[in-house]
Scaffold this motif. Structure first.
Motif, PDB file in Angstrom:
ATOM      1  N   VAL A 119       0.968  -0.961   0.096  1.00 29.36           N
ATOM      2  CA  VAL A 119      -0.244  -0.210   0.288  1.00 29.36           C
ATOM      3  C   VAL A 119       0.690   1.169  -0.265  1.00 29.36           C
ATOM      4  O   VAL A 119       1.965   1.965   1.139  1.00 29.36           O
ATOM      5  CB  VAL A 119      -1.337   0.066   1.113  1.00 29.36           C
ATOM      6  N   PRO A 120       0.277   2.014  -0.935  1.00 31.59           N
ATOM      7  CA  PRO A 120       1.720   3.123  -0.617  1.00 31.59           C
ATOM      8  C   PRO A 120       1.712   4.286   0.026  1.00 31.59           C
ATOM      9  O   PRO A 120       0.478   3.991   1.346  1.00 31.59           O
ATOM     10  CB  PRO A 120       0.929   4.011  -1.808  1.00 31.59           C
ATOM     11  N   GLY A 121       2.583   4.903   0.641  1.00 31.13           N
ATOM     12  CA  GLY A 121       2.953   5.556   1.596  1.00 31.13           C
ATOM     13  C   GLY A 121       4.359   5.686   3.164  1.00 31.13           C
ATOM     14  O   GLY A 121       5.292   4.724   2.271  1.00 31.13           O
ATOM     15  N   THR A 122       4.234   5.988   3.702  1.00 30.14           N
ATOM     16  CA  THR A 122       5.414   5.699   4.705  1.00 30.14           C
ATOM     17  C   THR A 122       4.866   4.848   5.769  1.00 30.14           C
ATOM     18  O   THR A 122       3.689   4.446   6.801  1.00 30.14           O
ATOM     19  CB  THR A 122       5.533   7.695   5.428  1.00 30.14           C
ATOM     20  N   VAL A 162      13.417   9.483  11.074  1.00 31.53           N
ATOM     21  CA  VAL A 162      12.972   9.171  11.948  1.00 31.53           C
ATOM     22  C   VAL A 162      13.558   9.520  13.520  1.00 31.53           C
ATOM     23  O   VAL A 162      14.228   9.742  13.800  1.00 31.53           O
ATOM     24  CB  VAL A 162      13.036   7.872  11.936  1.00 31.53           C
ATOM     25  N   LEU A 163      12.317   9.206  14.733  1.00 32.91           N
ATOM     26  CA  LEU A 163      12.541  10.136  15.423  1.00 32.91           C
ATOM     27  C   LEU A 163      12.124   8.445  17.268  1.00 32.91           C
ATOM     28  O   LEU A 163      12.304   7.632  15.998  1.00 32.91           O
ATOM     29  CB  LEU A 163      11.201  10.654  16.077  1.00 32.91           C
ATOM     30  N   ASP A 164      13.530   8.656  17.863  1.00 30.77           N
ATOM     31  CA  ASP A 164      13.946   7.995  18.212  1.00 30.77           C
ATOM     32  C   ASP A 164      14.161   8.455  19.362  1.00 30.77           C
ATOM     33  O   ASP A 164      14.932   9.313  19.686  1.00 30.77           O
ATOM     34  CB  ASP A 164      15.143   7.090  17.664  1.00 30.77           C
ATOM     35  N   ASP A 165      14.179   6.812  20.506  1.00 30.06           N
ATOM     36  CA  ASP A 165      14.425   7.802  21.621  1.00 30.06           C
ATOM     37  C   ASP A 165      16.049   6.680  22.757  1.00 30.06           C
ATOM     38  O   ASP A 165      15.729   5.205  21.538  1.00 30.06           O
ATOM     39  CB  ASP A 165      14.018   7.227  23.112  1.00 30.06           C
ATOM     40  N   TRP A 166      17.285   7.082  22.384  1.00 31.69           N
ATOM     41  CA  TRP A 166      18.018   5.879  22.632  1.00 31.69           C
ATOM     42  C   TRP A 166      18.726   6.129  23.620  1.00 31.69           C
ATOM     43  O   TRP A 166      19.348   7.454  24.666  1.00 31.69           O
ATOM     44  CB  TRP A 166      19.548   7.030  21.637  1.00 31.69           C
ATOM     45  N   THR A 167      19.461   4.319  24.539  1.00 27.71           N
ATOM     46  CA  THR A 167      19.472   4.226  25.697  1.00 27.71           C
ATOM     47  C   THR A 167      20.637   3.778  26.090  1.00 27.71           C
ATOM     48  O   THR A 167      20.835   3.172  26.776  1.00 27.71           O
ATOM     49  CB  THR A 167      18.193   3.126  26.845  1.00 27.71           C
ATOM     50  N   SER A 168      21.618   3.773  25.036  1.00 26.53           N
ATOM     51  CA  SER A 168      22.938   2.896  25.394  1.00 26.53           C
ATOM     52  C   SER A 168      22.834   1.930  25.342  1.00 26.53           C
ATOM     53  O   SER A 168      23.755   1.344  26.595  1.00 26.53           O
ATOM     54  CB  SER A 168      24.458   3.864  25.237  1.00 26.53           C
ATOM     55  N   ARG A 169      21.860   0.764  25.507  1.00 26.78           N
ATOM     56  CA  ARG A 169      21.334  -0.324  25.862  1.00 26.78           C
ATOM     57  C   ARG A 169      23.090  -1.221  25.612  1.00 26.78           C
ATOM     58  O   ARG A 169      23.913  -2.367  26.841  1.00 26.78           O
ATOM     59  CB  ARG A 169      20.595  -1.470  26.149  1.00 26.78           C
ATOM     60  N   ARG A 199       8.539  17.896   1.319  1.00 24.65           N
ATOM     61  CA  ARG A 199       7.593  17.161   2.432  1.00 24.65           C
ATOM     62  C   ARG A 199       8.440  16.097   3.249  1.00 24.65           C
ATOM     63  O   ARG A 199       9.605  15.896   3.183  1.00 24.65           O
ATOM     64  CB  ARG A 199       7.554  15.996   0.881  1.00 24.65           C
ATOM     65  N   LEU A 200       8.246  16.060   4.015  1.00 24.23           N
ATOM     66  CA  LEU A 200       8.603  15.183   5.173  1.00 24.23           C
ATOM     67  C   LEU A 200       8.197  14.469   5.672  1.00 24.23           C
ATOM     68  O   LEU A 200       6.905  14.520   5.877  1.00 24.23           O
ATOM     69  CB  LEU A 200       8.887  15.988   6.627  1.00 24.23           C
ATOM     70  N   ARG A 201       8.573  12.734   5.382  1.00 21.92           N
ATOM     71  CA  ARG A 201       7.718  11.956   6.306  1.00 21.92           C
ATOM     72  C   ARG A 201       8.254  11.684   7.406  1.00 21.92           C
ATOM     73  O   ARG A 201       9.174  11.250   7.848  1.00 21.92           O
ATOM     74  CB  ARG A 201       8.280  10.620   4.816  1.00 21.92           C
ATOM     75  N   TYR A 246       3.836  10.347   9.718  1.00 24.23           N
ATOM     76  CA  TYR A 246       2.543  11.619   9.662  1.00 24.23           C
ATOM     77  C   TYR A 246       3.632  12.329   8.117  1.00 24.23           C
ATOM     78  O   TYR A 246       4.560  12.313   8.390  1.00 24.23           O
ATOM     79  CB  TYR A 246       2.346  12.966   9.808  1.00 24.23           C
ATOM     80  N   ASP A 247       2.570  12.325   6.855  1.00 21.89           N
ATOM     81  CA  ASP A 247       3.424  12.665   5.828  1.00 21.89           C
ATOM     82  C   ASP A 247       3.183  14.707   6.224  1.00 21.89           C
ATOM     83  O   ASP A 247       1.424  14.699   6.075  1.00 21.89           O
ATOM     84  CB  ASP A 247       3.283  12.278   4.661  1.00 21.89           C
ATOM     85  N   VAL A 248       3.699  15.591   5.941  1.00 26.16           N
ATOM     86  CA  VAL A 248       3.585  16.753   5.700  1.00 26.16           C
ATOM     87  C   VAL A 248       4.241  17.912   5.196  1.00 26.16           C
ATOM     88  O   VAL A 248       5.238  17.043   3.968  1.00 26.16           O
ATOM     89  CB  VAL A 248       3.894  17.978   6.964  1.00 26.16           C
ATOM     90  N   LEU A 249       3.767  17.948   4.387  1.00 26.01           N
ATOM     91  CA  LEU A 249       4.056  19.807   3.021  1.00 26.01           C
ATOM     92  C   LEU A 249       4.400  20.894   4.031  1.00 26.01           C
ATOM     93  O   LEU A 249       3.497  21.204   4.862  1.00 26.01           O
ATOM     94  CB  LEU A 249       3.558  19.721   1.855  1.00 26.01           C
ATOM     95  N   VAL A 250       5.618  21.204   3.570  1.00 24.88           N
ATOM     96  CA  VAL A 250       6.003  23.070   4.281  1.00 24.88           C
ATOM     97  C   VAL A 250       6.219  23.647   3.023  1.00 24.88           C
ATOM     98  O   VAL A 250       7.119  23.361   2.001  1.00 24.88           O
ATOM     99  CB  VAL A 250       7.147  22.769   5.130  1.00 24.88           C
ATOM    100  N   ASP A 251       5.037  24.800   3.176  1.00 26.07           N
ATOM    101  CA  ASP A 251       6.173  25.457   2.627  1.00 26.07           C
ATOM    102  C   ASP A 251       6.760  26.738   2.255  1.00 26.07           C
ATOM    103  O   ASP A 251       6.557  27.438   3.842  1.00 26.07           O
ATOM    104  CB  ASP A 251       4.482  26.553   1.518  1.00 26.07           C
ATOM    105  N   CYS A 252       8.133  26.571   1.549  1.00 29.27           N
ATOM    106  CA  CYS A 252       8.917  27.389   2.423  1.00 29.27           C
ATOM    107  C   CYS A 252       8.887  28.109   1.824  1.00 29.27           C
ATOM    108  O   CYS A 252       9.293  29.652   1.195  1.00 29.27           O
ATOM    109  CB  CYS A 252      10.507  26.325   1.735  1.00 29.27           C
TER     110      CYS A 252
END
Ligand code: C2O
Ligand code: CU
Length: 580
Positions: A119-122, A162-169, A199-201, A246-252
């Protein structure tokens, strides 16, 4: 035990040399390796990690709608693992949940994931094992472009965030938050020109953090939620639960050097990590890492109620065939706090039951009480299906489709979906701590999905029999003279035969309802036969003749099961391997 014969392989080589290699534009072939490694989260900040393709995030997997994505996965981790394609409604056998969709891929083995009807998308991919694997760097983006590019809104450039929380396990001296595998000090600015549309994915791949993100100085237009296109919504700040996209558009249209910042949904006024959007010709340094963009802290928050589907979706049924409630809570036990769905904790759960074709309604209710020390957010994810969300701008005719829903404490949401993908599907909280402590259950399909007169495990993989083909992941295992074992998941007690050949049918032979045969029978040889054991595993030994002329040969493998059961013969998916 039958072995492949030297004469058949030699014949294979001769014919192969006479052919130019067949390329199938309908299929994208990718190798994906999971292995331990190290990454630099910023200059001088090195940590140990487990990685897909050696990078953080893992390599971007990309295909176009209509293409098959064939991912040859190599497990070089020290423990079993599997790959889950978050949000894609794949067949059960490809869903990557160890022991639910199929056994995990053992260390040193490989498995070919064949992803069809994408299915298309992120989307994104990650392991679905318990324990450490969820939190040591194993994640990557899976992007599917629409077959018709006009199905996407126009944009000039795109970036995946890509957002992540990092704990150096696994060792390393950093604890904090990451964008694209880097902390705020390690960011490469996104360079834009005035007038461009960006476009930000955005993907939340974190273990335990539900974020809010905002771009200082700019509004964002939400165009896709969890891969699905929605009617555009202009907003200042967007909450994104674990697993959501979320995919978002930003007008620069506001030159400068701007912070693209994320905070926690429970503390919006503290920037946890930030990226940088930099206009051409702007030379000032990036905003300080701790800078809090005003719209991040106080801008109007985007909410689900604003969503409506852009494309036609099945309308909400007034009288669904099944209605369930999932009360999301926790409770103290003698062994500590557990997280619960309807009071039950995985694996001691009573599955929800659906029948093929049902319209299913599910009400998710967060039992926590804000301000009472139980203010937990639960990003709830359903495998194998998109649900449609009730009570939004889309009403009952155009409800938005999603696969993950962030349920705040004390709130309740209703979703509906069509039970159109038979199997056994996880429904769980994507917060790794809540998941680890039990907030998981399944939706199980009833009945004889494949129509063979027997309700069996195979009913959970009804659209095609798709046994595991666990192939030794060592070049030496497919060198001339080598012998090893190929393991296959099959119906316990049934005989399984593995065929090998070098020629594929130009038009695969459909043998409904069994599957599709892709090897040319005239050029196929029996590689071996084995009976599946009580665990449903058949191990087929093989031997490669000691002929150096075989090097480089590409072979096709396909399995078939002979059985006295009414279902008769079953075909496996087709796999390719190379003699190295
Ligand atoms: Cu992101 Cu059960 O998965
Ligand atoms: Cu939760």
């Amino acid at each position: 035990m039958d072995r492949i014969t030297t004469s058949s392989l030699c014949a294979a080589v001769i014919v192969l040399l006479a052919q130019s290699p067949a390329q199938t534009p309908a299929t994208v072939h990718v190798d994906l390796v999971a292995a331990p490694g190290t990454v630099d989260l910023a200059p001088g900040v090195r940590v140990n990690a487990w990685l897909y393709g050696g990078t953080l995030p893992g390599q971007v997997l990309r295909a176009r709608q209509g293409q098959t994505l064939r991912v040859r996965f190599h497990n070089r981790l020290p423990e079993p693992t599997a790959v889950h394609w978050h949000g894609q409604p794949v067949r059960l056998g490809m869903d990557g949940v160890p022991d639910v969709s199929r056994p995990a891929v053992a260390p040193g083995q490989e498995f070919v994931y064949e992803l069809t009807d994408l299915v298309p998308g992120t989307y994104w991919y990650h392991p679905h094992a318990h324990g450490m694997q969820l939190d040591v760097g194993l994640y990557g983006a899976l992007i599917v472009d629409p077959a018709n590019p006009a199905d996407d809104p126009p944009f000039d450039l795109e970036r995946t965030i890509v957002l992540d929380d990092w704990t150096s396990r696994l060792g390393g001296a950093f604890g904090g938050h990451l964008i694209n595998g880097r902390n705020s000090d390690g960011q490469t600015p996104i360079d834009v020109q005035p007038g461009q549309r960006l476009r930000l994915r955005v993907i939340n791949a974190s273990a335990v953090t539900n974020y809010v993100f905002a771009l200082d100085g700019h509004a964002m237009t939400v165009t896709h939620a969890d891969g699905n296109r929605v009617q555009p919504v202009v907003t200042q700040a967007i909450p994104i639960g674990i697993g959501e996209r979320y995919d978002v558009l930003v007008d620069c249209n506001n030159p400068g050097v701007w912070s693209l910042a994320a905070s926690s949904i429970t503390a919006r006024a503290t920037t946890l990590v930030r990226g940088v959007v930099r206009y051409a010709g702007q030379t000032q340094p990036p905003p300080p890492a701790a800078f809090v963009p005003p719209n991040l802290a106080t801008g109007t928050l985007f909410g689900y109620a604003q969503l409506a589907s852009f494309s036609p979706v099945p309308p909400i049924a007034a009288t669904p065939d099944r209605s369930y409630t999932a009360l999301l809570g926790m409770r103290m036990t003698t062994s500590g706090m557990v997280h619960t769905i309807n009071g039950q904790s995985w694996p001691n759960v009573t599955p929800f039951v659906v029948a093929p074709g049902d319209s299913v309604q599910l009400t998710m209710t967060g039992m926590g009480m804000p301000g009472m020390g139980m203010a937990e957010y639960h990003p709830m994810h359903l495998h194998g299906h998109f649900f449609r969300l009730l009570g939004t701008a889309g009403g009952t005719a155009s409800p938005p489709r999603k696969d993950t829903l962030l349920v705040p404490p004390g709130s309740s949401f209703q979703v509906q979906w069509i039970a159109d993908n038979p199997g056994r599907w996880m429904f769980h909280c994507h917060n790794a701590e809540h998941l680890e402590t039990g907030m998981m259950t399944t939706f199980d399909y009833t009945g004889d999905a494949d129509g063979d007169g027997i309700a069996s495990r195979i009913d959970m993989e009804p659209t095609a029999a798709t046994p595991v083909v666990a192939i030794p992941d060592r070049a030496a295992a497919f060198a001339p003279g080598a012998s090893d074992v190929i393991a296959v998941q099959w119906t316990p007690g049934q005989l399984f035969a593995l065929f090998v050949g070098f020629a594929e049918l130009a038009t695969p032979l459909p043998l409904p309802p069994l599957g599709v045969f892709e090897l040319d029978p005239a050029h196929a040889a029996l590689l071996g036969v084995a009976a599946a054991d009580a665990a449903g595993l058949a191990s087929v030994p093989y031997g490669i003749p000691g002929d150096p002329a075989l090097v480089g040969l590409r072979l096709g493998l396909q399995g078939a099961g002979a059985t006295a059961l009414p279902g008769g013969l079953r075909l496996s998916t087709f796999q390719r391997l190379t003699v190295r």
